[in-house]
Write a protein that holds these residues in place. Structure first.
Motif, PDB file in Angstrom:
ATOM      1  N   LYS A 197      -2.492  -6.789   1.898  1.00 61.12           N
ATOM      2  CA  LYS A 197      -2.539  -5.434   1.340  1.00 61.12           C
ATOM      3  C   LYS A 197      -1.107  -4.612   1.312  1.00 61.12           C
ATOM      4  N   TRP A 252      -8.914  -6.617  -0.083  1.00 60.12           N
ATOM      5  CA  TRP A 252      -7.951  -7.846  -0.210  1.00 60.12           C
ATOM      6  C   TRP A 252      -9.206  -8.923  -0.297  1.00 60.12           C
ATOM      7  N   SER A 273      -4.816  -4.082  -4.848  1.00 61.00           N
ATOM      8  CA  SER A 273      -4.722  -3.690  -3.408  1.00 61.00           C
ATOM      9  C   SER A 273      -3.186  -3.407  -2.927  1.00 61.00           C
TER      10      SER A 273
END
Length: 142
Positions: A104, A31, A66
């Motif tokens: 995430k 991230w 992500s």
């Protein structure tokens, strides 16, 4: 890395009923935090190196990617959950509205909550965003 992630999801689908997953810790496809973009800082140097590492592997390091990878993994894990299954996301935190999450696991938490999971515990609002985490458990089947 992306091939490995998609390989994980494909392998989980081929396994059948076994093995069952009791606990999954999802903390991988990185991230990018806004504070890492400030030039001439330690964070920025790490951020640039991290992006190069992904590019060398033919991957794009974006927050959208992500979240996509974590959603695919959560979907694969959910198919293999044991009766008492827990899923822990790192770099994930509650959003501005109830039931919304960022980081995430932002997309994955919503998917899991819509599919028989509940949030058991999560990092506090007073913690730095990069310290965020969310723990979910599968609700008992009725």
């Amino acid at each position: 890395l992306e091939d490995e992630q998609q390989g994980f999801a494909a392998e989980a689908a081929r396994v059948g009923a076994e093995p069952m997953i009791a606990l999954a810790y999802l903390d991988n496809y990185d991230w990018t935090y806004p504070e890492f973009l400030a030039p001439n800082t330690v964070h920025n140097t790490w951020y640039l190196m991290q992006h190069r590492d992904y590019e060398v592997r033919g991957l794009s390091l974006t927050n959208a990617k992500s979240q996509e990878i974590h959603l695919l993994q959560a979907m694969a894990v959910a198919q293999r959950c044991s009766e008492r299954c827990f899923i822990l996301f790192d770099d994930t935190w509650a959003g501005a509205a109830a039931g919304l999450y960022s980081g995430k696991g932002g997309r994955a938490v919503g998917f899991l909550m819509a599919n028989g999971f509940e949030v058991v515990q999560q990092s506090g609002d007073d913690e730095n965003s990069h310290m965020g985490w969310v723990l979910l458990r599968q609700l008992p089947a009725h």
